[in-house]
Design an enzyme around this catalytic site. Structure first.
Site, short mmCIF file in Angstrom:
data_model
loop_
_atom_site.label_atom_id
_atom_site.label_comp_id
_atom_site.label_asym_id
_atom_site.label_seq_id
_atom_site.Cartn_x
_atom_site.Cartn_y
_atom_site.Cartn_z
N GLU A 94 0.80 -1.26 -0.20
CA GLU A 94 0.03 -0.09 0.00
C GLU A 94 0.69 1.33 0.06
OE1 GLU A 94 -2.82 0.52 3.28
OE2 GLU A 94 -4.40 0.43 1.66
N LYS A 116 -14.52 1.27 -3.65
CA LYS A 116 -15.68 1.92 -2.48
C LYS A 116 -16.74 2.67 -3.37
CE LYS A 116 -12.69 2.53 1.51
NZ LYS A 116 -12.14 3.29 2.43
#
Lengths: 433, 433
Positions: free
Chosen positions: B286, B421
């Site tokens: 990440e 999302k």
């Protein structure tokens, strides 16, 4: 009516086109034919092709009866094995019985030993066995692989100290070659009940033998349920055209590899899929990773890893693609409740089921990753149960055989595994090294 | 006397040479300086640099006392969180307390929820909570992330039904932003005991806050033991030269990346390292996987995976390197016993300890893989304990910050995580999407 696994390729197109896929038809046909007719490299290890059966064979009956005995006289079942002898049974039990199966009272606990050399892991197992009635299953073709052999020796001693030599023998189950090897000899001399790994079935293709089926049966998964799913897959996957899901999967992953993809990420939205993904990783990694070739098989667990590797999948190097396994929705649903304060802002989901949210997370992720340049293969199968498990095992095995032949490697050897062993034996002072 | 982690680079040379490494000195120096002085991108998320402390702060005291209360009144502790709020505490507990910590009676069971959308996993947790006294820890900066928010809502209802509204409040512990967000508001309104995630500490760098420390403390790992290891690392890793292990690790992995390696495999010979590897995977994936860049962080568990990915590591595409974490030998050893029949051929190991065999497996594997063209970085640290854990967390965090600045990316954002999302919220019909 059980529906057959489907491969959805609608999210792989971009650099690739449908004509590209269709252009591989002769190649896939030849790979499948070579495999089915046993004319390719490694053709002395094709026994797995014919393991799935609609009838309960004598071996399957013996597995069922042994499992009943073990379930009656043991709190714990210790499965000793490494490679396919470890990953196969563990994949099956965790997927179907859940990651926390050892915390439930309904079935014996199943622990895996002989797959590492960690002193801490071994001592932890000894603690967990204290005060428990247990039986062991030694799974090895040879009986001389270092890790399982060390665990076997120690566990046999523990059983003999606890139960005495004669009673201990009744708690040792052996899964090995029908005729050859140290473990077969041990089983014969000591009178252990034994099951067969056919000589023409390699470790990573052995889950549908006693290797996988005895531990599954002890854990409460009926071997015939698994076999029926596999037998159905065997029948339906014999078709010689692109209607065959195994053709689609094998061909598309080879095409993506040829276009420069280096990594295949196998993902699922069920946490209990973790060890199944590990089994898949061995199957493809060990079958294809040779001669400087092969996709690196990596695994992701969604949605957890959307908050981990998700960033890299979305925006990192464009050297990967995803294969997502989708199960049918659960029969028993869970509904999201109302909260009058709604501080979490979730009331828009009131009355919706958790699996509905999960399905939207999957769809949203799929389009996000595809938009980000990551092709997605979707494997849609049925509910999480023994039948689906059998189908998935056979589907991936057959796909792997076809895929590896398309890649131009022998899917059934693993010459590279010997290198570390030779070095290790030399360092350990093993006679002959 | 605790010894500091060492990076052994003697098995990375081949395409690379020591002068190549030394030539990066100015670059590593600049990256470290940029990080330490807070002048790089993402510099509003550098709070983690200064978390490790030799003193027990007031927050740490409160964590300790809350853990004592939970250990006294709860059979089970449910930790609700995703990303760093999940992987950090799970990594710590599994490494130090073992993979089977929930099967032991000495400490409360710790389960993790809110890190997936699986109905089956949720229903399994509900079964496991039946008849048990439990408390929950909600970990989220915002309190509105979908997965943990759904789990929180359901668990709060379960607690209220079981204990009544007032008593339930005493079993809910919140770890969140000190001032802002839905979860902070909820904690204030309902009177939950709460802990802080500093606003300048991102999820994947948060394990040394209450995020990691409260679950660890409940599981029986003393937070100050972890902190002392981290504080020692903080002090020793501040050195600005190639004597700094973080410099060595950050520089060499960047060099290997620049020479075309695509995959870094983090490996360990302890099965309990599995979730620590998952934490590392998030940290590096990440932090670095953006702008089309970054090494893919994969993980292997040895010796199990020598019989799985081992074949590919030895003879597949030469696009990977390994980083192996080595712990000191266990204090309590296990010895291999004699067997007069010696059918397994193991008598040459009689009287040897298991960790001796493990060490030879490691050495043999190391030279086999290096001979096969896979560079190996070895990180040698101390025993598996809380102190070492703290050291490893800080070492990897600092290395990652330096490494990502060398790569030319912002180590502290994760813009790609929003894409799925947004799609999901749209599909779910969330107001505003």
């Amino acid at each position: 009516m059980v529906s057959m696994l489907k491969v959805d390729l609608s999210n792989v197109w971009g650099d690739l086109s449908l004509p590209d896929l269709l252009a591989t038809e002769q190649e896939v046909f030849a790979a499948h034919k070579t495999l089915a007719e046993g004319r390719g490299p490694g053709n002395d290890f094709l026994g797995w092709l014919e393991l799935p059966t609609f009838e309960e064979t004598e071996e399957l009956q013996r597995i069922r009866r042994a499992a009943e005995r073990i379930r009656a006289d043991s709190d714990v079942f210790v499965v000793v094995g490494i490679g396919g002898s470890y990953l196969g049974p563990r994949a099956a039990i965790e997927l179907v019985k859940g990651q926390n199966h050892n915390l439930k009272d309904s079935d014996p606990q199943v622990f895996f030993a002989g797959n590492n050399l960690s002193t801490r892991a071994w001592q932890e197992l000894c603690e967990l066995l204290e005060g428990k009635d247990f039986s062991i299953n030694i799974i090895s073709k040879s009986g001389t692989t270092t890790e399982p052999a060390i665990a076997t020796r120690a566990l046999r001693w523990m059983l003999e100290r606890k139960y005495g030599a004669e009673k201990a023998k009744k708690r040792i189950y052996v899964t090995t070659d029908p005729k050859h090897g140290a473990l077969r000899q041990m089983a014969t001399e000591e009178g252990y009940e034994s099951f067969i790994i056919p000589p023409n079935v390699g470790g990573r293709y052995s889950v549908l033998t006693a290797v996988g089926l005895l531990p599954m049966a002890v854990a409460g998964i009926a071997p015939m349920d698994v076999m029926l799913g596999a037998a159905r897959a065997r029948k339906e996957l014999d078709i010689r055209s692109f209607e065959n899901p195994a053709w689609q999967y094998a061909a598309i992953r080879n095409l993506l590899y040829r276009r420069g993809k280096a990594i295949e990420l196998l993902g699922c939205y069920e946490p209990s899929f973790r060890y199944f993904a590990g089994w898949w990783q061995q199957l493809f990694g060990e079958s294809e990773g040779k001669d400087g070739k092969g996709l690196f098989p990596a695994t992701v667990e969604f949605t957890a890893d959307l908050h981990s590797l998700g960033q890299m999948i979305q925006q990192g190097q464009r050297n990967l693609f995803e294969t997502i396994v989708r199960f049918a929705p659960p029969r028993k649903r869970t509904t999201i409740e109302v909260d009058w304060k709604n501080l979490d802002g979730l009331n828009y989901l009131e009355g919706k089921t958790l699996d509905f949210v999960e399905e939207q997370a999957f769809q949203g992720t799929l389009s996000a990753h595809v938009d980000g340049g990551v092709p997605n293969i979707v494997l849609q199968t049925d509910e999480v149960d023994a039948d689906t498990l059998g189908e998935l095992f056979y589907f991936f095995e057959l796909s792997c055989g076809i895929s590896a032949y398309m890649l131009g490697v022998n899917p059934f050897n693993q010459p590279g595994v010997e290198f570390y062993k030779k070095n290790m034996f030399h360092l350990l002072g093993k006679p002959g090294y």
